[in-house]
Structure formats: structure tokens, C-alpha cells
Design an enzyme around this catalytic site. Sequence first.
Site, mmCIF file in Angstrom:
data_model
loop_
_atom_site.group_PDB
_atom_site.id
_atom_site.type_symbol
_atom_site.label_atom_id
_atom_site.label_comp_id
_atom_site.label_asym_id
_atom_site.label_seq_id
_atom_site.Cartn_x
_atom_site.Cartn_y
_atom_site.Cartn_z
ATOM 1 N N ARG A 280 0.747 -1.007 -0.208
ATOM 2 C CA ARG A 280 -0.274 -0.093 -0.528
ATOM 3 C C ARG A 280 0.574 1.105 0.294
ATOM 4 O O ARG A 280 0.278 2.190 -0.730
ATOM 5 C CB ARG A 280 -0.447 -0.095 0.865
ATOM 6 C CG ARG A 280 -2.391 1.446 1.154
ATOM 7 C CD ARG A 280 -3.314 0.972 1.555
ATOM 8 N NE ARG A 280 -4.025 -0.429 0.691
ATOM 9 C CZ ARG A 280 -4.640 0.072 0.024
ATOM 10 N NH1 ARG A 280 -4.672 1.375 -0.656
ATOM 11 N NH2 ARG A 280 -5.305 -0.895 -0.801
ATOM 12 N N HIS B 37 1.769 1.573 -3.450
ATOM 13 C CA HIS B 37 1.046 2.125 -4.222
ATOM 14 C C HIS B 37 0.778 3.656 -4.064
ATOM 15 O O HIS B 37 0.461 4.330 -5.646
ATOM 16 C CB HIS B 37 -0.536 1.382 -4.145
ATOM 17 C CG HIS B 37 -1.915 1.906 -3.933
ATOM 18 N ND1 HIS B 37 -1.839 1.998 -5.726
ATOM 19 C CD2 HIS B 37 -2.545 2.311 -3.455
ATOM 20 C CE1 HIS B 37 -3.622 1.691 -5.854
ATOM 21 N NE2 HIS B 37 -3.918 2.609 -4.500
#
Length: 202
Positions: A40, A43
Amino acid sequence: MTEVHQVRQPHPVEVRSYEILRSRVDLSPMPPLWRAVAERVIHASADLEYAVDLVTREEDLERGLAALRAGAPIVADEGMVAAGITERPAVCQLNEPAAGRLARAAGITREAAAVRLSYAEVGPGAVWVVGSAPSAIHEIIERDVRPALVIGLPVGFVGAAEAKRALRDSGLPQVSNVSEKGGSAVAAAALNALLYFEGDLS
């Protein structure tokens, strides 16, 4: 009445982003929570170096996740971190007038004052998320806030890497990174990874 848990439905752009990410770096050897946090953060930042720059322990992440699932408060060091946390509200005292008064009276930074005010509000067992202020990390360590987890990812060339090293050396349950990079978006992303995690801890 039984609470119904809704499964999060990621946006198609997010799904495609994860597909690209996984085609470029293989994080499958990581333990599940560490992998979720690393993915994450990558990302959110499009920075593959976080795959080797992040430092944590799976047991620290498990402790933080268990605390979050039990309803532990979340404390953010500044408003951009709080805004980036999407699933739960976060306590953020930085812009409260009391933080300014306390900072002047005690001769400390406003961020350190906000840590003191937040701890007075939430007590031990909170999850602390720092994306901006190295002084907030030092205050968390010195105040002995007894956190469930500290996500310490401030950005900057002055004091950020040193504060993150101090966090690791403190023995507190933590997520940090070695380099000067970081910031509000990646700190919030690391916390969101735990909030979004659907797996079983048992």
C-alpha cells in the site's frame, strides 16, 4: 443486532495499480501484514524502493492490527495524515489553540505539544501515525505513551532519518523506514493497509 461487515471494494484503478506493482516487484516472501503495508505504501507513492526501505516486525503489525480491531484510537501528527486515513477518524491536536499555548509555555515544538495533548485525550494503547514531524516521534518516545503501534514515516533532510532510527532503537512496536523519504501520504497508507486487511490473525 449483529453487525454486518462490508467487504471493501477497491476502485478499478487501484486494482490495476496493484497488478502493475506486483509485476515489477515480488513481495510474496514477506509475512502477510508486512506485505500489505509495503504494497500500500508503494501503491501510494509509486516508489518501489519502499520494498527494501521499510522496517518493521510482523509481531508489531499484528499488535497494531489487533488494537485497531478492538477499537483503539488513532492519533495523527498533522491534518494531512488524518485526512488520508479513510476508514476511521483520527485524533489530531496540532491546530488546536492549546497546542500553540503549550508549545510556547514549555519551549517545545507545536508538534510535540500536540503529542502531549493527544496522549492526555487517548491514553495508552493508541496507534500513532507520524508523517511530518520528527519532533513528534521524539516526544512519543520520551513521553512513554505506551502505544499499540507507532507508524513513523516523516519526510525531510533535517532530522527525519534520525528520528526514525531513534524510534527503532526505542524498542516500541513500530513501522519506519531508513531513508529521509516518507510523508503524510505514505504514513496514512501504512495505517490504511492495516485497516483494510481482511485476513485472520489466529
